[in-house]
Design an enzyme around this catalytic site. Structure first.
Site, PDB file in Angstrom:
ATOM      1  CE  LYS A 120      -2.008   1.892   3.575  1.00 23.02           C
ATOM      2  NZ  LYS A 120      -2.838   2.171   4.759  1.00 23.02           N
ATOM      3  CG  ASP A 138      -7.405   3.760   2.546  1.00 25.08           C
ATOM      4  OD1 ASP A 138      -8.348   3.436   1.774  1.00 25.08           O
ATOM      5  OD2 ASP A 138      -7.324   4.887   3.052  1.00 25.08           O
TER       6      ASP A 138
END
Length: 211
Positions: A120, A138
């Site tokens: 991420k 997220d």
């Protein structure tokens, strides 16, 4: 969700916010990298408060190494998990100096090899600092993708892979930011603001909040 609906969804989000970006404060790829490492299980507001004090003093790998782990902790102690984050940032700075001349690498493999940097974080840096059409999933994007039916998946990687397939190329660079902001301010976890949502008619979620 059918392709015309996906196009309509992103067209509306783009009309609301033509040039979206991260809410983390930064001026260089390195500042962004540190901010994203700090943002794990922390708010952007909290991270920005800490980096507002840190970056005028140290905003390069060399300067943060000079602070040392104990010195860095004094600036980030208000952020959750700051001990582990300080250790990772110091280790990352050492690698950046030793292997990359103090610059942030532009490859996913190199980024993910840095301490404290997962997929991420790498996606955020590649997208926001270097303009790559990546999508960092997220908790907000995961929720929006599943609720709306845009890209349902059991885990963040499944959602990311599906988004990369269904999001048209013209929207891919900014999709990450539109979806995060939509999840943060409209499609909230506990009480989504469905009556004010610009994509509510496209959304497949059966439990929309009433007006």
């Amino acid at each position: 969700m059918k392709r015309p609906d996906v196009v309509a969804l992103f067209t509306r989000l783009r009309e609301l916010n033509p040039h979206p970006t991260t809410e983390l404060a930064y001026t260089t790829p390195f500042e962004l990298l540190v901010a994203v490492i700090l943002s794990a299980q922390a708010t952007d507001v909290g991270v920005n408060k800490a980096t507002r004090r840190l970056y005028p003093v140290a905003n390069t790998p060399q300067a943060i190494l000079a602070l040392g782990e104990a010195g860095l902790k004094r600036y980030i102690a208000t952020i959750g998990l700051y001990n582990a984050k300080a250790k990772n940032i110091i280790a990352t700075c050492a690698i950046l100096v030793e292997r990359y001349g103090g610059e942030v690498p532009r490859s996913r493999e190199a980024l993910e090899a840095l301490p404290g940097v997962g997929r991420k974080t790498a996606n955020v840096v590649l997208n926001t600092a270097f303009g790559e059409p990546t999508i960092a999933v997220d908790t907000h994007i995961f929720r929006v993708a599943n609720r709306t039916g845009l890209a349902p998946g059991k885990d963040v990687r499944a959602v990311e892979d599906k988004l990369m397939k269904v999001v048209p190329a013209e929207f891919r660079h900014d999709a990450h930011h539109w979806l995060i902001l939509h999840g943060r301010y409209v499609c909230k976890a506990r009480k989504p603001d469905c009556p004010q949502c610009v994509i509510r008619d496209l959304c497949r979620w059966p439990d929309k909040t009433p007006a």
